[in-house]
Design a protein around this motif. Structure first.
Motif, short mmCIF file in Angstrom:
data_model
loop_
_atom_site.label_atom_id
_atom_site.label_comp_id
_atom_site.label_asym_id
_atom_site.label_seq_id
_atom_site.Cartn_x
_atom_site.Cartn_y
_atom_site.Cartn_z
N GLU B 127 1.70 -0.91 0.23
CA GLU B 127 0.32 -0.69 0.71
C GLU B 127 0.11 -1.38 2.07
N ILE B 128 0.65 -2.60 2.19
CA ILE B 128 0.51 -3.34 3.45
C ILE B 128 1.25 -2.59 4.56
N LYS B 129 2.44 -2.12 4.25
CA LYS B 129 3.23 -1.42 5.28
C LYS B 129 2.59 -0.11 5.71
N ARG B 130 1.81 0.46 4.80
CA ARG B 130 1.14 1.72 5.15
C ARG B 130 -0.03 1.51 6.11
N MET B 131 -0.47 0.26 6.21
CA MET B 131 -1.59 -0.03 7.12
C MET B 131 -1.20 0.24 8.58
N ALA B 132 0.04 -0.09 8.94
CA ALA B 132 0.48 0.12 10.33
C ALA B 132 1.94 0.54 10.36
#
Lengths: 76, 380
Positions: B127-132
């Motif tokens: 989810e964090i990696k999908r932010m940027a």
């Protein structure tokens, strides 16, 4: 008034230092922490004493009242 | 003027001040009314006082929670420059929960726990990696740590608010008194979590990083291999003993999977290990000195217990003695910037580890040294 409410403790932030150590002669140099400093990072600077490779050996926080507090700690 | 009013008061209250002071009904009323009032409403007064005390602390916690949320959002906005507004996603993380597996199962729950925790970690990381797009592992782990601290603060605030409102609604002294008693400890923990966020943002080593710091030094200049997720290992030598060194991959904020690493190295690869030495930060008791070093026996590792189980299981199966070297510190010290005393214990810990190797193993034997803890701000 302070009798009823007590003195408010002032929270002090630590000063953060970076310690650089020469890989060859072991010469240590302490400076204020800078962003992107991390332990075992090879720095671009060279040792002032022997021009060897300098590496960050420690990053730590020093509290202003640390010396006073140390006296009050009961050694075990 | 003063003597006049004192004389008058003496006439009302004093035992022999006035001619009829002993029988004056006003004296009785003035003496017994407060006693009666406190007997009937004493607990109510106490409840009000506790409620006001807890309310002040709750306001403090709310401010801390809001600050942590804003700091997390700011960090995401500034450092990783997300494509969309991260507020909604950060709020979603703050409310994220994990349901622990049922502990009635006679087959053991460690496997299930491991599965649940892995799923959670992978979900949060993705989810964090999908932010940027193109976010580095180091940044992702920093964001993960910041969000973990903000989530913990949010949880503390919500639990305290729950009991505060419950105590207020039921006016139950027992609920309120318990809340008031634990409040200083909770505030202390909340303050530590808030300080931890700034260390996570700057990528500064924390007290818990002492284990990886010791092993990281031994790893310098050696060939590192990945052995488990975010966990590296190298081989070395010390006084004719083979050393296998394991730590989380730094300088990002990771704890790695030392349990899995030990299982792979000993169980799967089949290395013959004669001793395991674990270096970790441990909680000190009040009065003990921060940065004091102690050694003992057993797996020195915290967390939910999965990694500890994995290491103990391998050690028992292959009859490998496990030695522990710990650096004492408080919970606040463990999650905030590494204190000078902890950093200065480096040489003492290293010497203890080397003397353990010399004392407990013979020439030609192999030792597995594991640096346990968050490797934030510590490379290898």
């Amino acid at each position: 008034m302070w009798l009823f409410f007590g003195k408010k403790k002032k929270k002090e932030d630590p000063t953060i230092y970076t310690v650089e150590t020469c890989h060859d002669c072991g010469e240590k140099n302490r400076r204020i922490f800078e962003p992107n400093d991390y332990i075992y990072k090879k720095t671009t600077t060279t040792c002032k004493k022997c021009t060897g490779i300098v590496m960050i050996s420690a990053v730590y926080g020093e509290y202003p009242l640390e010396k006073q507090k140390q006296k009050n700690v009961i050694a075990v | 003027m003063l003597s006049f009013s004192l004389l008058q008061l003496n006439g009302i209250f004093g035992p022999g001040g006035g001619s009829d002071s002993g029988t004056n009904p006003l004296t009785y009323v003035l003496w017994f009314a407060p006693i009666f009032l406190l007997m009937v409403y004493g607990q109510k007064f106490q409840s009000w006082m506790i409620l006001s005390d807890v309310s002040k602390s709750l306001t403090k916690l709310k401010t801390m929670k809001e600050t942590a949320r804003n700091e997390a959002i700011d960090y995401v906005k500034i450092s990783i420059k997300p494509s969309a507004d991260p507020c909604e996603k950060v709020d979603k993380f703050l409310e994220y929960f994990t349901i622990m597996p049922v502990d009635l199962d006679p087959n053991g729950i460690v496997g299930k726990l491991d599965h649940v925790i892995r799923t959670r970690d992978e979900r949060i990381r993705s989810e964090i990696k999908r932010m940027a797009e193109g976010m580095t592992e180091s940044h992702a782990s920093r964001v993960e740590n910041i969000l973990e601290a903000a989530t913990a603060l949010n949880m503390i605030y919500k639990v305290v608010r729950h009991f505060y409102l419950m105590g207020k609604r039921t006016t139950s002294m027992f609920v309120l008194v318990q809340l008031q008693m634990v409040m200083p400890l909770l505030l202390q923990e909340a303050e530590a979590l808030q300080s931890a966020i700034s260390a996570f943002k700057e990528g500064q080593p924390i007290g818990d990083s002492i284990g990886p710091m010791i092993v990281g030094k031994m790893m310098i200049g050696k060939d590192k291999k990945m052995i488990a997720r975010e966990t590296v290992y190298t081989e070395g030598e010390y006084m004719n003993r083979k050393l296998y060194l394991v730590k989380a991959e730094g300088p990002g904020g990771a704890v790695g999977r030392p349990g899995e690493a030990v299982q792979r190295l000993v169980g799967e690869i089949g290395l013959k290990i004669d001793a395991i030495i674990m270096i970790d930060a441990a909680l000190k008791l009040e009065g003990e000195k921060t940065g004091a070093v102690a050694e003992g026996i057993g797996a020195a590792i915290g967390g939910i217990g999965v990694e500890k189980y994995q290491i103990e299981e391998v050690a028992t199966r292959f009859s490998i003695p496990v030695y522990a070297v710990i650096v004492k510190q408080s919970i606040q010290d463990a999650i905030t910037i590494m204190r000078k005393e902890i950093s200065e214990s480096f040489d003492k810990v290293s010497n203890t580890v080397f003397s353990l190797i010399e004392d407990k193993t013979s020439l030609g034997e192999s030792v597995l040294i594991i640096g346990i803890g968050n490797t934030l701000g510590v490379a290898q």
